[in-house]
Design a protein around this motif. Structure first.
Motif, PDB file in Angstrom:
ATOM      1  N   LEU A  27       0.890  -1.197  -0.074  1.00  0.00           N
ATOM      2  CA  LEU A  27       0.029  -0.093  -0.076  1.00  0.00           C
ATOM      3  C   LEU A  27       0.874   1.215  -0.060  1.00  0.00           C
ATOM      4  CD1 LEU A  27      -2.437  -1.066   2.654  1.00  0.00           C
ATOM      5  CD2 LEU A  27      -2.727  -1.068   0.288  1.00  0.00           C
ATOM      6  N   VAL A  28       0.415   2.129  -0.701  1.00  0.00           N
ATOM      7  CA  VAL A  28       1.012   3.382  -0.566  1.00  0.00           C
ATOM      8  C   VAL A  28      -0.058   4.599   0.176  1.00  0.00           C
ATOM      9  CG1 VAL A  28       1.567   5.713  -1.830  1.00  0.00           C
ATOM     10  CG2 VAL A  28       2.222   3.582  -2.689  1.00  0.00           C
ATOM     11  N   ILE A  29       0.348   5.013   1.216  1.00  0.00           N
ATOM     12  CA  ILE A  29      -0.355   5.710   1.955  1.00  0.00           C
ATOM     13  C   ILE A  29      -0.118   7.242   2.327  1.00  0.00           C
ATOM     14  CG2 ILE A  29      -1.393   5.981   4.454  1.00  0.00           C
ATOM     15  CD1 ILE A  29      -0.660   2.921   4.722  1.00  0.00           C
ATOM     16  N   LEU A  30      -0.877   8.182   1.678  1.00  0.00           N
ATOM     17  CA  LEU A  30      -0.584   9.485   1.867  1.00  0.00           C
ATOM     18  C   LEU A  30      -1.487   9.844   3.392  1.00  0.00           C
ATOM     19  CD1 LEU A  30      -1.632  10.617  -1.891  1.00  0.00           C
ATOM     20  CD2 LEU A  30       0.538   9.909  -0.827  1.00  0.00           C
ATOM     21  N   VAL A  31      -0.655  10.640   4.111  1.00  0.00           N
ATOM     22  CA  VAL A  31      -1.036  10.984   5.363  1.00  0.00           C
ATOM     23  C   VAL A  31      -1.142  12.459   5.618  1.00  0.00           C
ATOM     24  CG1 VAL A  31      -0.647  10.322   7.786  1.00  0.00           C
ATOM     25  CG2 VAL A  31       0.004   8.739   5.828  1.00  0.00           C
ATOM     26  N   GLY A  32      -2.267  12.559   6.291  1.00  0.00           N
ATOM     27  CA  GLY A  32      -2.514  14.145   6.435  1.00  0.00           C
ATOM     28  C   GLY A  32      -2.860  14.216   7.917  1.00  0.00           C
ATOM     29  N   VAL A  33      -2.377  15.326   8.746  1.00  0.00           N
ATOM     30  CA  VAL A  33      -2.726  15.843  10.008  1.00  0.00           C
ATOM     31  C   VAL A  33      -3.472  16.890  10.127  1.00  0.00           C
ATOM     32  CG1 VAL A  33      -1.831  15.708  12.521  1.00  0.00           C
ATOM     33  CG2 VAL A  33      -0.773  14.188  10.668  1.00  0.00           C
ATOM     34  N   THR A  34      -4.559  16.928  10.867  1.00  0.00           N
ATOM     35  CA  THR A  34      -5.127  18.150  11.321  1.00  0.00           C
ATOM     36  C   THR A  34      -4.829  18.422  12.628  1.00  0.00           C
ATOM     37  OG1 THR A  34      -7.177  19.626  10.895  1.00  0.00           O
ATOM     38  CG2 THR A  34      -7.554  17.393  11.857  1.00  0.00           C
ATOM     39  N   HIS A  35      -5.194  19.871  13.115  1.00  0.00           N
ATOM     40  CA  HIS A  35      -5.029  20.152  14.562  1.00  0.00           C
ATOM     41  C   HIS A  35      -5.259  19.623  15.626  1.00  0.00           C
ATOM     42  CE1 HIS A  35      -3.995  23.869  12.362  1.00  0.00           C
ATOM     43  NE2 HIS A  35      -5.241  23.977  11.468  1.00  0.00           N
ATOM     44  N   ASP A  36      -6.610  19.070  15.640  1.00  0.00           N
ATOM     45  CA  ASP A  36      -7.245  18.344  16.799  1.00  0.00           C
ATOM     46  C   ASP A  36      -6.840  16.884  16.719  1.00  0.00           C
ATOM     47  OD1 ASP A  36      -8.950  17.711  14.954  1.00  0.00           O
ATOM     48  OD2 ASP A  36     -10.632  18.260  16.063  1.00  0.00           O
ATOM     49  N   ASP A  37      -5.863  16.324  15.923  1.00  0.00           N
ATOM     50  CA  ASP A  37      -5.358  14.835  15.814  1.00  0.00           C
ATOM     51  C   ASP A  37      -4.818  14.669  17.094  1.00  0.00           C
ATOM     52  OD1 ASP A  37      -7.086  14.293  13.599  1.00  0.00           O
ATOM     53  OD2 ASP A  37      -5.238  14.674  12.178  1.00  0.00           O
ATOM     54  N   LYS A  38      -5.018  13.364  17.632  1.00  0.00           N
ATOM     55  CA  LYS A  38      -4.279  12.911  18.728  1.00  0.00           C
ATOM     56  C   LYS A  38      -3.687  11.503  18.418  1.00  0.00           C
ATOM     57  CE  LYS A  38      -5.992  16.179  21.717  1.00  0.00           C
ATOM     58  NZ  LYS A  38      -5.785  17.380  20.870  1.00  0.00           N
ATOM     59  N   GLU A  39      -2.931  10.855  19.390  1.00  0.00           N
ATOM     60  CA  GLU A  39      -2.558   9.653  19.154  1.00  0.00           C
ATOM     61  C   GLU A  39      -3.326   8.401  18.780  1.00  0.00           C
ATOM     62  OE1 GLU A  39      -0.075   6.605  21.989  1.00  0.00           O
ATOM     63  OE2 GLU A  39       1.152   8.510  21.690  1.00  0.00           O
ATOM     64  N   ALA A  40      -4.701   8.812  19.387  1.00  0.00           N
ATOM     65  CA  ALA A  40      -5.708   7.573  19.353  1.00  0.00           C
ATOM     66  C   ALA A  40      -6.223   7.698  17.715  1.00  0.00           C
ATOM     67  CB  ALA A  40      -7.022   8.171  20.022  1.00  0.00           C
ATOM     68  N   ASP A  41      -6.047   8.737  16.946  1.00  0.00           N
ATOM     69  CA  ASP A  41      -6.290   8.678  15.676  1.00  0.00           C
ATOM     70  C   ASP A  41      -5.147   8.111  14.805  1.00  0.00           C
ATOM     71  OD1 ASP A  41      -8.463  10.917  15.252  1.00  0.00           O
ATOM     72  OD2 ASP A  41      -7.124  11.898  16.648  1.00  0.00           O
ATOM     73  N   ALA A  42      -3.956   8.000  15.223  1.00  0.00           N
ATOM     74  CA  ALA A  42      -3.044   7.311  14.667  1.00  0.00           C
ATOM     75  C   ALA A  42      -3.244   5.787  14.935  1.00  0.00           C
ATOM     76  CB  ALA A  42      -1.604   7.819  15.076  1.00  0.00           C
ATOM     77  N   ALA A  43      -3.562   5.482  16.047  1.00  0.00           N
ATOM     78  CA  ALA A  43      -3.764   4.128  16.401  1.00  0.00           C
ATOM     79  C   ALA A  43      -4.903   3.577  15.702  1.00  0.00           C
ATOM     80  CB  ALA A  43      -3.992   4.045  18.002  1.00  0.00           C
ATOM     81  N   TYR A  44      -6.113   4.271  15.548  1.00  0.00           N
ATOM     82  CA  TYR A  44      -7.046   3.867  14.900  1.00  0.00           C
ATOM     83  C   TYR A  44      -6.856   3.626  13.404  1.00  0.00           C
ATOM     84  CZ  TYR A  44     -11.413   4.177  12.198  1.00  0.00           C
ATOM     85  OH  TYR A  44     -12.564   3.900  11.066  1.00  0.00           O
ATOM     86  N   LEU A  45      -6.334   4.611  12.738  1.00  0.00           N
ATOM     87  CA  LEU A  45      -5.950   4.416  11.250  1.00  0.00           C
ATOM     88  C   LEU A  45      -4.855   3.269  11.102  1.00  0.00           C
ATOM     89  CD1 LEU A  45      -5.711   8.035  10.134  1.00  0.00           C
ATOM     90  CD2 LEU A  45      -7.464   6.226   9.491  1.00  0.00           C
ATOM     91  N   SER A  46      -3.831   3.135  11.772  1.00  0.00           N
ATOM     92  CA  SER A  46      -3.125   2.082  11.617  1.00  0.00           C
ATOM     93  C   SER A  46      -3.685   0.827  11.820  1.00  0.00           C
ATOM     94  CB  SER A  46      -1.816   2.245  12.611  1.00  0.00           C
ATOM     95  OG  SER A  46      -2.259   1.943  13.891  1.00  0.00           O
ATOM     96  N   ASP A  47      -4.514   0.710  12.556  1.00  0.00           N
ATOM     97  CA  ASP A  47      -5.288  -0.734  12.897  1.00  0.00           C
ATOM     98  C   ASP A  47      -6.118  -1.106  11.670  1.00  0.00           C
ATOM     99  OD1 ASP A  47      -5.694  -3.173  14.721  1.00  0.00           O
ATOM    100  OD2 ASP A  47      -7.671  -2.134  14.480  1.00  0.00           O
ATOM    101  N   LYS A  48      -7.070   0.003  11.399  1.00  0.00           N
ATOM    102  CA  LYS A  48      -7.683   0.044  10.154  1.00  0.00           C
ATOM    103  C   LYS A  48      -7.151  -0.384   8.787  1.00  0.00           C
ATOM    104  CE  LYS A  48     -11.805   1.230   9.388  1.00  0.00           C
ATOM    105  NZ  LYS A  48     -13.196   0.331   9.450  1.00  0.00           N
ATOM    106  N   ILE A  49      -6.016   0.183   8.545  1.00  0.00           N
ATOM    107  CA  ILE A  49      -5.348  -0.023   7.459  1.00  0.00           C
ATOM    108  C   ILE A  49      -4.577  -1.545   7.440  1.00  0.00           C
ATOM    109  CG2 ILE A  49      -3.098   0.620   6.214  1.00  0.00           C
ATOM    110  CD1 ILE A  49      -3.990   3.562   7.034  1.00  0.00           C
ATOM    111  N   ALA A  50      -3.905  -1.881   8.580  1.00  0.00           N
ATOM    112  CA  ALA A  50      -3.393  -3.142   8.809  1.00  0.00           C
ATOM    113  C   ALA A  50      -4.266  -4.255   8.500  1.00  0.00           C
ATOM    114  CB  ALA A  50      -2.680  -3.404   9.992  1.00  0.00           C
TER     115      ALA A  50
END
Length: 150
Positions: A27-50
């Motif tokens: 997979l090629v993943i383009l990753v964008g981050v907005t102001h109110d993102d937290k570690e929980a957002d990164a955890a959710y997306l990593s699990d979803k993608i995997a």
């Protein structure tokens, strides 16, 4: 966080003529981050993608995940995913997180993927990058951590 996920047969990213990351199938993943993102957002997306079942099984159905097929990830930071094109002709990037916040979450996201046993290659945060890929399918999805269902 917002990601664009593209199933790929091969991909690479080059900065100043140097390949900084390349993968074969995955997979090629383009990753964008907005102001109110937290570690929980990164955890959710990593699990979803995997675990996202977007690879074909023996019957030709999309039933297998990246973990099932042993695929790799090319992760590329992409602040323009938060570009707002609704007004005028020049996008506004006011919704994109400042680099000091974005790099931390981008690296956390990549670490979470690596902790799942996935080989993750990257570009160079904040650099002008040339991304080359052979899109497989094509299969391209947009996932936003704010759209998750409870």
């Amino acid at each position: 966080m917002r990601v664009v996920v593209q199933r790929s047969k091969k991909a690479s990213v080059t900065v100043d003529g140097e390949i900084t990351g390349q993968i074969n199938s995955g997979l090629v993943i383009l990753v964008g981050v907005t102001h109110d993102d937290k570690e929980a957002d990164a955890a959710y997306l990593s699990d979803k993608i995997a675990n996202l079942r977007i690879f074909e099984d023996a019957a030709g159905k999309m039933n297998l995940s990246l973990l099932d097929v042993g695929g790799q990830i090319l992760s590329v930071s992409q602040f323009t995913l938060y570009g707002d094109c609704r007004n005028g002709r020049r996008p506004s990037f006011i919704d994109a997180a400042r680099p000091e916040q974005a790099i931390e979450l981008y690296e956390t996201f990549n670490r979470f993927l690596r902790e799942k046993g996935i080989q993750v290659e990257t570009g160079r945060f904040g650099a002008m990058m040339d991304v080359a890929l052979t899109n497989d399918g094509p299969v391209t999805l947009i996932i936003d951590s704010k759209d998750k269902k409870a």
